[in-house]
Scaffold this active site. Structure first.
Site, short mmCIF file in Angstrom:
data_model
loop_
_atom_site.label_atom_id
_atom_site.label_comp_id
_atom_site.label_asym_id
_atom_site.label_seq_id
_atom_site.Cartn_x
_atom_site.Cartn_y
_atom_site.Cartn_z
CG ASP A 69 -1.89 -1.12 1.38
OD1 ASP A 69 -3.14 -0.91 1.02
OD2 ASP A 69 -1.63 -2.25 1.70
CB THR A 117 -5.50 -4.12 2.32
OG1 THR A 117 -5.01 -2.87 1.62
CG2 THR A 117 -4.11 -4.20 3.09
#
Length: 307
Positions: free
Chosen positions: A50, A121
């Site tokens: 990320d 995620t």
């Protein structure tokens, strides 16, 4: 004198190449095995992928378009990136497409770019890699206009990984094979990992023949674009502007619609709050969208308005 392509086409074309580089970074982190997960709060994780993907995207876009407001999901103190992460080349084919007249004179100051460097995620950390997308949404003043959805782990027929879908209102969308959902079924896609009683009640009220539970707003909208579902229903405030700006633009460029659960479009202006507090309702057609709003029980709307 060489003709300079309209700003929005240059932003779209650079974003197209930048998300592919970010996707490569995401794959590299997974291959390395060191995800370095940070728990940001309830059901909200952040990994090294990320952080690195966002640095790549924001640095690349801000270097070429310094006056554009860019809002990324991750709050990063360290914005430094490796030299090889900086993308400077634009996609030569995308930039040459005919820019819709309404966007031809857009200025950098009128544009807001919303970035989700890794949508899905939770799925990424659990190895559900096909759910993962990289999202870039381009808003003009307060409306979602252009979007890029990249799937880093999508397997092409030749075995290569990654595909990039794009859409611009007034121009259309590309990078995928469009298909209509089956007429003899009503398929709804919704959250895989963030469900609750309110979300389940909203799904039950629609009496779908099938419910597809997947991760990430980008992956759900791809289900609509490819005819794998009729609607994406999420009666929760858990989604953010960076989750929906890009997917909304791509879906609506293809004739679909994405709004809050009451049927109102979200504002993507630079000063708005990031949470989509009134949920998400996306459909392959406006007729389907209107039908769902009519079927939704009043207590669902009341609950959403209190969030």
């Amino acid at each position: 004198m060489a003709m300079v392509e309209p700003l929005i086409m240059r932003v779209m074309a650079l974003s197209f190449n930048t998300v592919k580089r970010a996707g490569a970074i995401i794959r590299e982190v997974m291959q390395g095995g060191e995800l370095n997960i940070v728990d940001k709060g309830k059901d909200d994780l952040q990994t090294e992928a990320d952080r690195s993907a966002q640095r790549c995207i924001v640095a690349s876009l801000s270097k070429q378009f310094p006056k554009v407001k860019i809002i990324g999901e991750e709050e990063l103190v360290d914005q430094s990136i490796k030299d090889e992460w900086l993308v400077t080349e634009i996609d030569a084919e995308l930039v040459k497409l005919n820019c819709p007249e309404e966007w031809s004179d857009v200025k950098e100051e009128d544009m807001v770019i919303w970035v989700d460097p890794l949508d899905g995620t939770s799925e990424y950390t659990h190895g559900l890699l096909e759910h993962v997308t990289v999202l870039v949404g381009i808003a003009i003043k307060d409306s979602a206009v252009g979007g890029i959805i990249h799937q880093p782990f999508y397997k092409q027929t030749n075995g290569e990984l990654g595909r990039t879908v794009w859409g611009l209102k007034g121009l259309g969308a590309g990078g995928f094979k469009s298909s209509s959902p089956p007429n003899d079924k009503f398929i709804v896609t919704t959250t895989r990992s963030h469900s609750n009683a309110l979300i389940q009640a909203s799904i039950d009220a629609l009496s779908p023949t099938e419910v597809v539970r997947v991760g990430g707003a980008g992956f759900k909208v791809l289900h609509l674009l490819e005819g794998k579902a009729h609607a994406y229903v999420f009666a929760s405030s858990g989604c953010k502007k960076w989750d929906t700006c890009g997917p909304e633009a791509v879906l609506e460029a293809e004739g679909g619609i994405l709004t809050d659960l009451m049927g109102q479009h979200y504002s993507y202006a630079k000063e708005v709050e990031h949470a989509n507090r009134r949920g998400v309702l996306a459909c392959t057609s406006k007729a389907c969208h209107e039908h769902i709003i009519k079927k939704m029980p009043p207590h669902i709307f009341e609950a959403m308005q209190k969030m």
